[in-house]
Scaffold this motif. Sequence first.
Motif, mmCIF file in Angstrom:
data_model
loop_
_atom_site.group_PDB
_atom_site.id
_atom_site.type_symbol
_atom_site.label_atom_id
_atom_site.label_comp_id
_atom_site.label_asym_id
_atom_site.label_seq_id
_atom_site.Cartn_x
_atom_site.Cartn_y
_atom_site.Cartn_z
ATOM 1 N N ASP A 169 0.834 -1.332 0.149
ATOM 2 C CA ASP A 169 0.080 -0.009 -0.073
ATOM 3 C C ASP A 169 0.798 1.346 0.044
ATOM 4 O O ASP A 169 0.578 2.136 -0.687
ATOM 5 C CB ASP A 169 -0.974 0.031 1.240
ATOM 6 N N ASP A 197 0.708 4.167 -2.858
ATOM 7 C CA ASP A 197 0.477 5.490 -2.662
ATOM 8 C C ASP A 197 1.802 6.421 -3.018
ATOM 9 O O ASP A 197 1.416 7.662 -3.562
ATOM 10 C CB ASP A 197 0.469 5.956 -0.887
ATOM 11 N N HIS A 257 -6.287 0.094 -6.215
ATOM 12 C CA HIS A 257 -5.905 0.816 -4.839
ATOM 13 C C HIS A 257 -6.806 1.902 -5.054
ATOM 14 O O HIS A 257 -7.489 2.256 -4.137
ATOM 15 C CB HIS A 257 -4.470 1.388 -4.812
ATOM 16 N N ARG A 260 -10.330 2.487 -2.684
ATOM 17 C CA ARG A 260 -10.460 3.448 -2.020
ATOM 18 C C ARG A 260 -11.834 4.293 -2.210
ATOM 19 O O ARG A 260 -12.632 4.639 -1.343
ATOM 20 C CB ARG A 260 -9.328 4.553 -2.066
#
Length: 254
Positions: A40, A44, A91, A95
Amino acid sequence: MRLSEPDLDRRSPPTSNTKPGQTALPDGDGEQPALRLSRDAILDAAISFIDQCGLEKLTMRRLGAACGVEAMALYRYVHSRGDLLTGIVDHVVDRLYTDQLAARRQEDGWQDYLLRLAHGVRQVALDHPQLFPLLATAAPEAPWVRPPLRSLRWMESFLDTLISYGFDNPSAVAAYRSYTTFLVGHLLLEVSTHGAELSPEEALLDTDRTEVDLSNYPHLQQLQPMLSEDRSAAEFEESLEAILDRLELLTARR
């Protein structure tokens, strides 16, 4: 007159393209303090890199430098460039799913649900204009999954919501198709005004998703044959007629 090093240091500081609140990312030659690595955290960091430097400049070497590690250290968490790009897309979509699911209320009605969801997707596009074309073109989990709501979880949630508000199966499928077509078409044009490249080379990702397990998605199990139908021509004509009807309303107001 030749300036000494202290004199040089007192001159005006170098300009930076980094926006307020952003972390400066290297172009591949510099390094940042080492990031505590996880999948993760790497994803990011990759999203931040794309936001600031563009998708075309993203390499494993530059991402490693942005994370303060050698590129090889990333491969424990992302197995290839294709896996990295697929992970970035998943991802962002996950989200959005979490945010929208938390905000969904049955009493709001299906119109409010679709309005809030559309604004949520648009905000993703505006926050990440360099990334959104990848979100719109990356290979989906199955050929009948459409961007930008491009995951089985998203499809199941979308269909379940509309059916719970009284849509029958064909209407829910038609709504999914029309809604996603609208979002992709409009938002791709919008992010292009922010300088996004609409046909990134990374559109074909290194991923194998030929086997799709639908055991946890009852609506998708039931509606997969309907979702797999090719209605592109009919949908184009229906959308064109809808636009013409709206334009006719404009002329009727004069």
